[in-house]
Design an enzyme around this catalytic site. Sequence first.
Site, PDB file in Angstrom:
ATOM      1  N   ASP A   1     -15.253   2.243   7.893  1.00  0.00           N
ATOM      2  CA  ASP A   1     -14.166   3.383   7.230  1.00  0.00           C
ATOM      3  C   ASP A   1     -15.176   4.412   6.324  1.00  0.00           C
ATOM      4  O   ASP A   1     -14.412   5.889   6.471  1.00  0.00           O
ATOM      5  CB  ASP A   1     -13.464   2.886   6.939  1.00  0.00           C
ATOM      6  CG  ASP A   1     -12.404   3.333   5.803  1.00  0.00           C
ATOM      7  OD1 ASP A   1     -11.411   4.725   7.001  1.00  0.00           O
ATOM      8  OD2 ASP A   1     -12.220   3.878   4.895  1.00  0.00           O
TER       9      ASP A   1
ATOM     10  N   ARG B   1     -15.022  12.570   8.836  1.00  0.00           N
ATOM     11  CA  ARG B   1     -14.017  13.300   9.361  1.00  0.00           C
ATOM     12  C   ARG B   1     -13.734  13.975   8.779  1.00  0.00           C
ATOM     13  O   ARG B   1     -13.220  15.276   9.187  1.00  0.00           O
ATOM     14  CB  ARG B   1     -13.324  12.422   9.548  1.00  0.00           C
ATOM     15  CG  ARG B   1     -13.366  11.229  10.282  1.00  0.00           C
ATOM     16  CD  ARG B   1     -12.250  10.170  10.717  1.00  0.00           C
ATOM     17  NE  ARG B   1     -10.564  10.696  10.194  1.00  0.00           N
ATOM     18  CZ  ARG B   1      -9.645   9.664   9.183  1.00  0.00           C
ATOM     19  NH1 ARG B   1     -10.521   8.543   8.992  1.00  0.00           N
ATOM     20  NH2 ARG B   1      -8.612   9.994   9.199  1.00  0.00           N
TER      21      ARG B   1
ATOM     22  N   SER C   1      -7.675   3.386   9.104  1.00  0.00           N
ATOM     23  CA  SER C   1      -8.995   3.900   8.597  1.00  0.00           C
ATOM     24  C   SER C   1      -7.534   2.498   7.411  1.00  0.00           C
ATOM     25  O   SER C   1      -8.146   1.727   6.450  1.00  0.00           O
ATOM     26  CB  SER C   1      -8.444   5.522   7.532  1.00  0.00           C
ATOM     27  OG  SER C   1      -9.198   5.317   6.945  1.00  0.00           O
TER      28      SER C   1
ATOM     29  N   HIS D   1       0.453  -1.167   0.113  1.00  0.00           N
ATOM     30  CA  HIS D   1      -0.025  -0.478   0.041  1.00  0.00           C
ATOM     31  C   HIS D   1       0.697   1.439   0.314  1.00  0.00           C
ATOM     32  O   HIS D   1       1.687   1.399   0.560  1.00  0.00           O
ATOM     33  CB  HIS D   1      -0.911  -0.278   1.231  1.00  0.00           C
ATOM     34  CG  HIS D   1      -1.495   1.150   1.389  1.00  0.00           C
ATOM     35  ND1 HIS D   1      -2.387   1.925   0.461  1.00  0.00           N
ATOM     36  CD2 HIS D   1      -1.141   2.480   2.304  1.00  0.00           C
ATOM     37  CE1 HIS D   1      -3.706   3.427   0.891  1.00  0.00           C
ATOM     38  NE2 HIS D   1      -2.653   2.686   1.789  1.00  0.00           N
TER      39      HIS D   1
ATOM     40  N   LYS E   1      -8.829  -1.273   5.694  1.00  0.00           N
ATOM     41  CA  LYS E   1      -8.811  -1.485   4.494  1.00  0.00           C
ATOM     42  C   LYS E   1      -8.261  -2.607   3.716  1.00  0.00           C
ATOM     43  O   LYS E   1      -8.135  -3.592   3.041  1.00  0.00           O
ATOM     44  CB  LYS E   1      -8.931  -0.481   3.101  1.00  0.00           C
ATOM     45  CG  LYS E   1      -9.732   0.625   3.552  1.00  0.00           C
ATOM     46  CD  LYS E   1      -9.738   1.608   2.902  1.00  0.00           C
ATOM     47  CE  LYS E   1      -9.249   2.955   3.721  1.00  0.00           C
ATOM     48  NZ  LYS E   1      -9.648   4.493   3.260  1.00  0.00           N
TER      49      LYS E   1
HETATM   50  N1  URA Z   1      -6.113   7.529   3.333  1.00  0.00           N
HETATM   51  C1  URA Z   1      -6.965   6.831   4.594  1.00  0.00           C
HETATM   52  O1  URA Z   1      -7.306   5.669   3.646  1.00  0.00           O
HETATM   53  N2  URA Z   1      -7.718   7.040   5.562  1.00  0.00           N
HETATM   54  C2  URA Z   1      -7.817   8.296   6.179  1.00  0.00           C
HETATM   55  O2  URA Z   1      -8.192   8.667   7.212  1.00  0.00           O
HETATM   56  C3  URA Z   1      -6.455   9.217   6.106  1.00  0.00           C
HETATM   57  C4  URA Z   1      -6.054   8.905   4.407  1.00  0.00           C
END
Ligand code: URA
Length: 433
Positions: free
Chosen positions: A161, A168, A183, A82, A187
């Site tokens: 998320d 957020r 977050s 990632h 994923k």
């Molecule tokens: N990228 C994400 O996937 N989540 C966040 O909270 C910030 C950046």
Amino acid sequence: MRMIDIIEKKRDGHALTTEEINFFIEGYVNGDIPDYQASSLAMAIYFQDMNDDERAALTMAMVNSGDVIDLSAINGIKVDKHSTGGVGDTTTLVLAPLVAAVGVPVAKMSGRGLGHTGGTIDKLESIDGFHVEIEEDTFVKLVNDNKVAVVGQSGNLTPADKKLYALRDVTGTVNSIPLIASSIMSKKIAAGADAIVLDVKTGSGAFMKTLADSEALAHAMVRIGNNVGRKTMAIISDMDQPLGRAIGNALELQEAIDTLKGKGPEDLTELVLTLGSQMVVLAQQAETLDEARAKLQQAIQSGAALDKFKQFIINQGGDATIVDHPEKLPQATYQIEYQAQQSGYVTQLISNNIGVASMMLGAGRLTKEDDIDLAVGIVLNKKIGDKVEQGESLLTIHSNRQNVDDVLQKLDESITISNNNVSPTLIHKIITD
Ligand code: URA
Ligand code: CA
């Protein structure tokens, strides 16, 4: 349990239990807990932070809020990579076939995304016929047989998320290490990774602009991964200037092919070898990072990585002759040179601005509905630390419109040439705990 008690507990600086975190995430996703209470808790977390146990619990609560991809039919340890996102980041296109060539299974789920250029899938779709709409059993078979396949995002992954990130975004609570780390990690875990390699970018073109912030995020994510049973490593790499030379979809695909041939830009090659070595070690295909790196270099030199890429293209319906005939990739009508106004050394190439300039040419999307132009973008002829003479080309603009005055103006704000040279750092840190 009552949400008000959970909010007050965090507001006063106490650690939440796993049950309390699960109560919040389940209630928020199913609509029992309203946005105003969720945003209040997010703000309390912003100020009071979370300890390692809370971070792990929040991550797993978000993973369990939706579908979890089961990759158990794929043999071997599935390592996912990632990147926190940057400009001209071509690493996935190179890494996927490269680590596959040394036996690491790459079962990649990818999206299109918004940004300066398209995502990995958009870049691959520069290849005539290439598609990612494949059935799950075909996907599994392709990875088992050829070690690498890419499929479009499907299923309802981490709905918690999605909902919390959107909240957020409008409540001043994006910039919180425990919230960002959980977050991102949720994923990756929901997408089925057994092990995770993180490329945390730092600098003007990155989500985290300072080294200290990038380091804190990297540590947080590595600890979450390891605490929930996914071996995780991170590197912090530079995003003050764009990575490699190409920024654009077909242009980056071309750059990836050059790199697989051993003729890629130095920084992209080095980053790929660094990340790839970690992936190979995590997948237990080598014992040490040095041994892993030697295997990867061998796969480039022998042509095995390039062959792997060709097979991957063919397996997903694409025309693999583009590997030896790049002129078959989408080409822009105009190639416009951007010349240096003075002699000296390139000391600044502001990633973010150059990304925006590419986007103005049509290489990226602002909204999900936007079309992107696969042919356009920018190729840097000079990078930070390079000497340049007045009138020499700093970069080439690939455009489908003749007038690019707006792009030139953006570039004027983005490039600095000085008398005193600087030497950029590519890999700032490697983080394993
Ligand atoms: N990228 C994400 O996937 N989540 C966040 O909270 C910030 C950046
Ligand atoms: Ca690039």
